[in-house]
Design an enzyme around this catalytic site. Sequence first.
Site, short mmCIF file in Angstrom:
data_model
loop_
_atom_site.label_atom_id
_atom_site.label_comp_id
_atom_site.label_asym_id
_atom_site.label_seq_id
_atom_site.Cartn_x
_atom_site.Cartn_y
_atom_site.Cartn_z
N PHE A 1 -12.38 -1.44 4.12
CA PHE A 1 -11.30 -0.27 5.69
C PHE A 1 -11.29 -0.79 6.43
CE2 PHE A 1 -9.67 3.20 2.39
CZ PHE A 1 -9.66 2.52 1.85
N GLU B 1 -6.24 4.66 -9.34
CA GLU B 1 -7.83 5.61 -8.38
C GLU B 1 -8.23 6.51 -9.40
OE1 GLU B 1 -9.81 6.54 -4.59
OE2 GLU B 1 -7.58 5.25 -4.70
N THR C 1 -12.96 0.60 -3.95
CA THR C 1 -12.48 0.88 -2.27
C THR C 1 -13.14 1.69 -1.34
OG1 THR C 1 -10.69 2.06 -1.42
CG2 THR C 1 -11.28 3.22 -3.64
N ASP D 1 1.18 -1.51 0.08
CA ASP D 1 -0.29 -0.27 -0.08
C ASP D 1 0.70 1.28 -0.02
OD1 ASP D 1 -2.52 2.31 0.31
OD2 ASP D 1 -2.41 0.96 1.95
N LYS E 1 -9.16 1.90 -9.62
CA LYS E 1 -9.73 2.14 -7.99
C LYS E 1 -11.29 3.06 -8.41
CE LYS E 1 -7.32 2.29 -3.81
NZ LYS E 1 -6.32 2.72 -3.13
#
Length: 318
Positions: free
Chosen positions: A178, A96, A156, A17, A132
Amino acid sequence: MVSKLDQLKNYSVVVADTGDIESIKAFAPTDCTTNPTLVYKASGLPQYRPLVDDAVAWGRKMGKDSDEAVDLAVEKLAVNFGKELAAIVPGRVSTEVDADLSFNTDGTIAKARRLIKLYEDDGVGRNRILIKVGATWEGIRAAEVLEKEGINCNLTLVFSLVQAVACAEAGAFLISPFVGRILDWYKQSTGKNYGPDNDPGVESVHQIYSYFKKFGYDTVVMGASFRGAYEIERLAGCDRLTISPALLKELADDTGVLARALSPDTAAKSDIERIPTDENAFRWQMNEDEMATAKLSEGIRLFHRDTVKLRELVAKAF
């Protein structure tokens, strides 16, 4: 002695990440995921200046005016980082879509197509990339279209079971629940401390994983946003886990025994019932989940804030 990181790799696909190329080289993950925050931080480092300069040159060449030139440069910068990362990891790189498109299905689809074309023009096939997209109702509908075009998506900002199931039913390649942000909300709202045995973020991923395995969804579950190594250990066996460099190092330095916490066979026997995920049911269940509603909105705002910072950083280079 075998580190916990190496043990974890026997149970789950480990994803870095980060946008920091040196960290990825050090920990040898299978995949890598970035977001506007990580790209913004990496873009400010001198070793990545050539990636910024190349993106600016692209924007100048392709933009019809200064605003469009900056927008195109930001897109190209995300792809430049993704291309560098794809040259290091053997698996997928996530890039993303802008957070301000979170409620714009058509805009999300168009942005994803542009990003994939940039990658393909740079010699990186779409089979190496995940786009994403925020797991709003509109984002999920965009992913449904993109998946049919062979553009795989990472949904996400997943904070609830209904989000996760709606993503799976839309055919999303992967979702990112998350963990740490769920924990943050409960700590703040209740004033309680949580640990390995009652972490609400860990419990959420356990529930999603069990649902997917029980009902046979192919969508990959990738736990994300960890606040401590214990959360990762309690999710060993989850399909994928995306982990920051600091926690990767902590796991690499620990030679204790790491037991598998999740397995498809056990999850498939879970006592869990199907939930409805049509638009009305989705919006109602999200409305009834104060945590999921708050954290989804906050996540969109934070990613947008860092996209604005990234745009400002790129604009200064013109």
